[in-house]
Design a protein around this motif. Structure first.
Motif, PDB file in Angstrom:
ATOM      1  N   LYS A 261      26.022  20.916 -56.001  1.00 34.40           N
ATOM      2  CA  LYS A 261      24.639  21.095 -56.733  1.00 34.40           C
ATOM      3  C   LYS A 261      23.908  22.146 -56.183  1.00 34.40           C
ATOM      4  O   LYS A 261      23.200  22.807 -56.893  1.00 34.40           O
ATOM      5  CB  LYS A 261      23.841  19.818 -56.427  1.00 34.40           C
ATOM      6  N   LEU A 262      24.085  22.670 -54.840  1.00 33.49           N
ATOM      7  CA  LEU A 262      23.190  23.710 -54.221  1.00 33.49           C
ATOM      8  C   LEU A 262      23.754  24.733 -54.927  1.00 33.49           C
ATOM      9  O   LEU A 262      22.775  25.709 -55.213  1.00 33.49           O
ATOM     10  CB  LEU A 262      23.440  23.532 -52.796  1.00 33.49           C
TER      11      LEU A 262
ATOM     12  N   LYS B 200      18.946  43.136 -53.110  1.00 35.38           N
ATOM     13  CA  LYS B 200      20.471  43.615 -53.258  1.00 35.38           C
ATOM     14  C   LYS B 200      21.415  42.452 -52.954  1.00 35.38           C
ATOM     15  O   LYS B 200      22.642  42.811 -53.707  1.00 35.38           O
ATOM     16  CB  LYS B 200      20.582  44.671 -52.020  1.00 35.38           C
ATOM     17  N   VAL B 201      21.335  41.370 -52.373  1.00 34.62           N
ATOM     18  CA  VAL B 201      22.376  40.446 -52.235  1.00 34.62           C
ATOM     19  C   VAL B 201      22.438  39.876 -53.449  1.00 34.62           C
ATOM     20  O   VAL B 201      23.621  39.625 -53.937  1.00 34.62           O
ATOM     21  CB  VAL B 201      21.900  39.706 -51.117  1.00 34.62           C
ATOM     22  N   VAL B 202      21.274  39.704 -54.157  1.00 39.02           N
ATOM     23  CA  VAL B 202      21.449  38.993 -55.530  1.00 39.02           C
ATOM     24  C   VAL B 202      22.294  39.808 -56.545  1.00 39.02           C
ATOM     25  O   VAL B 202      23.132  39.428 -57.006  1.00 39.02           O
ATOM     26  CB  VAL B 202      20.126  38.699 -56.026  1.00 39.02           C
TER      27      VAL B 202
ATOM     28  N   VAL C  29      29.191  33.563 -52.507  1.00 44.20           N
ATOM     29  CA  VAL C  29      27.822  33.173 -52.899  1.00 44.20           C
ATOM     30  C   VAL C  29      27.046  32.630 -51.612  1.00 44.20           C
ATOM     31  O   VAL C  29      26.060  31.943 -51.740  1.00 44.20           O
ATOM     32  CB  VAL C  29      27.921  32.230 -53.973  1.00 44.20           C
ATOM     33  N   LYS C  30      27.790  32.719 -50.493  1.00 49.31           N
ATOM     34  CA  LYS C  30      27.345  32.076 -49.286  1.00 49.31           C
ATOM     35  C   LYS C  30      25.765  32.719 -48.913  1.00 49.31           C
ATOM     36  O   LYS C  30      24.797  31.869 -48.734  1.00 49.31           O
ATOM     37  CB  LYS C  30      27.956  32.393 -48.139  1.00 49.31           C
ATOM     38  N   GLU C  31      25.689  33.871 -49.067  1.00 50.02           N
ATOM     39  CA  GLU C  31      24.225  34.682 -48.898  1.00 50.02           C
ATOM     40  C   GLU C  31      23.229  34.195 -50.017  1.00 50.02           C
ATOM     41  O   GLU C  31      22.051  33.980 -49.554  1.00 50.02           O
ATOM     42  CB  GLU C  31      24.455  36.084 -48.580  1.00 50.02           C
ATOM     43  N   LEU C  32      23.790  34.116 -51.047  1.00 46.97           N
ATOM     44  CA  LEU C  32      22.930  33.723 -52.242  1.00 46.97           C
ATOM     45  C   LEU C  32      22.372  32.313 -51.969  1.00 46.97           C
ATOM     46  O   LEU C  32      21.218  31.994 -52.083  1.00 46.97           O
ATOM     47  CB  LEU C  32      23.670  33.760 -53.490  1.00 46.97           C
ATOM     48  N   GLU C  33      23.389  31.400 -51.567  1.00 43.80           N
ATOM     49  CA  GLU C  33      22.711  29.949 -51.306  1.00 43.80           C
ATOM     50  C   GLU C  33      21.705  29.887 -50.369  1.00 43.80           C
ATOM     51  O   GLU C  33      20.800  29.326 -50.126  1.00 43.80           O
ATOM     52  CB  GLU C  33      24.102  29.222 -50.887  1.00 43.80           C
TER      53      GLU C  33
ATOM     54  N   ALA D 160      16.302  29.098 -48.437  1.00 46.66           N
ATOM     55  CA  ALA D 160      15.078  29.461 -47.526  1.00 46.66           C
ATOM     56  C   ALA D 160      13.901  29.544 -48.433  1.00 46.66           C
ATOM     57  O   ALA D 160      12.656  29.105 -48.163  1.00 46.66           O
ATOM     58  CB  ALA D 160      15.391  30.837 -47.130  1.00 46.66           C
ATOM     59  N   ALA D 161      13.844  30.026 -49.897  1.00 48.87           N
ATOM     60  CA  ALA D 161      12.883  30.041 -50.917  1.00 48.87           C
ATOM     61  C   ALA D 161      12.206  28.690 -51.263  1.00 48.87           C
ATOM     62  O   ALA D 161      11.149  28.337 -51.205  1.00 48.87           O
ATOM     63  CB  ALA D 161      13.230  30.908 -52.046  1.00 48.87           C
ATOM     64  N   VAL D 162      13.346  27.859 -51.460  1.00 47.88           N
ATOM     65  CA  VAL D 162      12.894  26.416 -52.037  1.00 47.88           C
ATOM     66  C   VAL D 162      12.159  25.905 -50.527  1.00 47.88           C
ATOM     67  O   VAL D 162      11.377  25.104 -50.785  1.00 47.88           O
ATOM     68  CB  VAL D 162      14.313  25.788 -52.123  1.00 47.88           C
ATOM     69  N   ARG D 163      12.882  26.035 -49.407  1.00 46.01           N
ATOM     70  CA  ARG D 163      12.161  25.336 -48.418  1.00 46.01           C
ATOM     71  C   ARG D 163      10.739  25.867 -48.009  1.00 46.01           C
ATOM     72  O   ARG D 163       9.625  25.222 -47.949  1.00 46.01           O
ATOM     73  CB  ARG D 163      12.811  25.573 -46.953  1.00 46.01           C
ATOM     74  N   GLY D 164      10.537  27.046 -48.345  1.00 46.00           N
ATOM     75  CA  GLY D 164       9.095  27.421 -48.352  1.00 46.00           C
ATOM     76  C   GLY D 164       8.075  27.013 -49.328  1.00 46.00           C
ATOM     77  O   GLY D 164       7.163  26.936 -49.192  1.00 46.00           O
ATOM     78  N   PHE D 165       8.775  26.823 -50.572  1.00 42.17           N
ATOM     79  CA  PHE D 165       7.905  26.151 -51.566  1.00 42.17           C
ATOM     80  C   PHE D 165       7.623  24.814 -51.122  1.00 42.17           C
ATOM     81  O   PHE D 165       6.725  24.431 -51.392  1.00 42.17           O
ATOM     82  CB  PHE D 165       8.659  25.983 -52.977  1.00 42.17           C
ATOM     83  N   VAL D 166       8.316  24.199 -50.756  1.00 42.01           N
ATOM     84  CA  VAL D 166       8.373  22.566 -50.273  1.00 42.01           C
ATOM     85  C   VAL D 166       7.316  22.720 -49.415  1.00 42.01           C
ATOM     86  O   VAL D 166       6.332  21.869 -49.328  1.00 42.01           O
ATOM     87  CB  VAL D 166       9.795  21.969 -49.760  1.00 42.01           C
ATOM     88  N   GLU D 167       7.344  23.435 -48.243  1.00 44.44           N
ATOM     89  CA  GLU D 167       6.521  23.536 -47.150  1.00 44.44           C
ATOM     90  C   GLU D 167       4.994  23.584 -47.565  1.00 44.44           C
ATOM     91  O   GLU D 167       4.016  23.002 -47.385  1.00 44.44           O
ATOM     92  CB  GLU D 167       6.977  24.647 -46.388  1.00 44.44           C
TER      93      GLU D 167
END
Length: 271
Positions: free
Chosen positions: A37-38, A65-67, A108-112, A117-124
């Motif tokens: 799912k992630l 660049k990773v994306v 896709v490891k770096e993408l995940e 990190a972005a989602v955790r920032g939104f949650v915080e």
């Protein structure tokens, strides 16, 4: 009790009327219980160029660049989502897992990691406000929460084994303001849960002004709407529902005409 999961986090809640866990004052959250799912969410949302200009605009140059590199790698690999432009990446479709999953993993490891990190920032950010809605969904038959940071982004989670919430989606709006997204979420929650089973933390954070129960001088902020017709409805709504400790419940009643179905064109929800 601490939930044993590699992506389990306890997120502190800001000033509030209540909390998901009154004993610790923290939101117990698993950032996607299933690895598949992630991956599906990371690939879907970070490779969506429309979202890149809104939800993910805070990414650094290195992350961008990773994306870009990941998209190219997935194209070479033959990822069905990239090649066929599927609505949702087929990383996990029930009992079926994409046959390229294992080959995809190192690419896709770096993408995940960027997505998490972005989602955790939104949650915080949402928890600090706190802009969090707790409710029992009659539609899904489960306890759920919806959070919003200070941008048109929505995080949703469902209660897992009465110990922690499992984050099930995080998506951003395209061509929609924060106020529009917020009002649409309140309407969708009202459509799937009974008023008595909905708790907002905090009302003011959701744009609903507090005031004495008999004071109608305050204004419940209803936000912007997509059309002039909707703005007219908002004007009427603000005049009718102003102030009061229970004003948000009456405000939710006034959202009946703006259903979740009406909002489909505004944003992308892939629960």
């Amino acid at each position: 009790m601490k939930f044993e999961h590699i992506r389990y986090k306890e997120i502190p809640l800001g000033s509030r009327e209540g909390s998901v866990d009154l004993s610790t004052g923290a939101l117990k959250l698993i950032f996607f219980n299933k690895d598949e799912k992630l991956r599906s969410h990371a690939v879907k949302h970070l490779t969506n160029l429309a979202e890149a200009q809104t939800t993910w605009k805070s990414l650094s140059n290195d992350q961008e660049k990773v994306v870009a590199r990941t998209i190219k790698d997935l194209q070479v690999l033959g990822c069905p989502h990239i090649a066929l432009k599927t609505l949702i990446p087929p990383c996990d479709r029930g009992d079926y897992r994409c046959k390229l999953y294992d080959l995809c993993t190192p690419k896709v490891k770096e993408l995940e990691e960027i997505y998490l990190a972005a989602v955790r920032g939104f949650v915080e950010d949402a928890a600090q406000a706190p802009r969090l809605a707790e409710y029992f969904s009659d539609r899904d038959g489960e306890y759920a929460i919806t959070l919003m940071p200070e941008r048109p982004v929505v995080i949703k989670a469902a209660l897992l084994d009465k110990q922690a919430y499992n984050l099930v989606t995080c998506y951003g709006g395209v061509d929609i303001s924060f106020a529009q997204m917020r009002d649409a979420q309140l309407a969708m929650i009202r459509n799937e849960a009974r008023k008595k089973n909905i708790t907002l933390h905090e009302e003011a954070a959701w744009g609903i002004e507090q005031g004495p129960a008999d004071d109608f001088a305050g204004q419940a902020h209803a936000g912007e709407k997509a059309t002039e017709n909707q703005k007219a409805k908002d004007k009427t709504r603000r005049a009718r529902f102003r102030g009061g400790a229970q004003s948000w419940r009456r405000y939710l009643d006034s959202l009946d005409e703006f259903s979740g179905e009406d909002a489909e064109g505004f944003f992308d929800d892939d629960l």
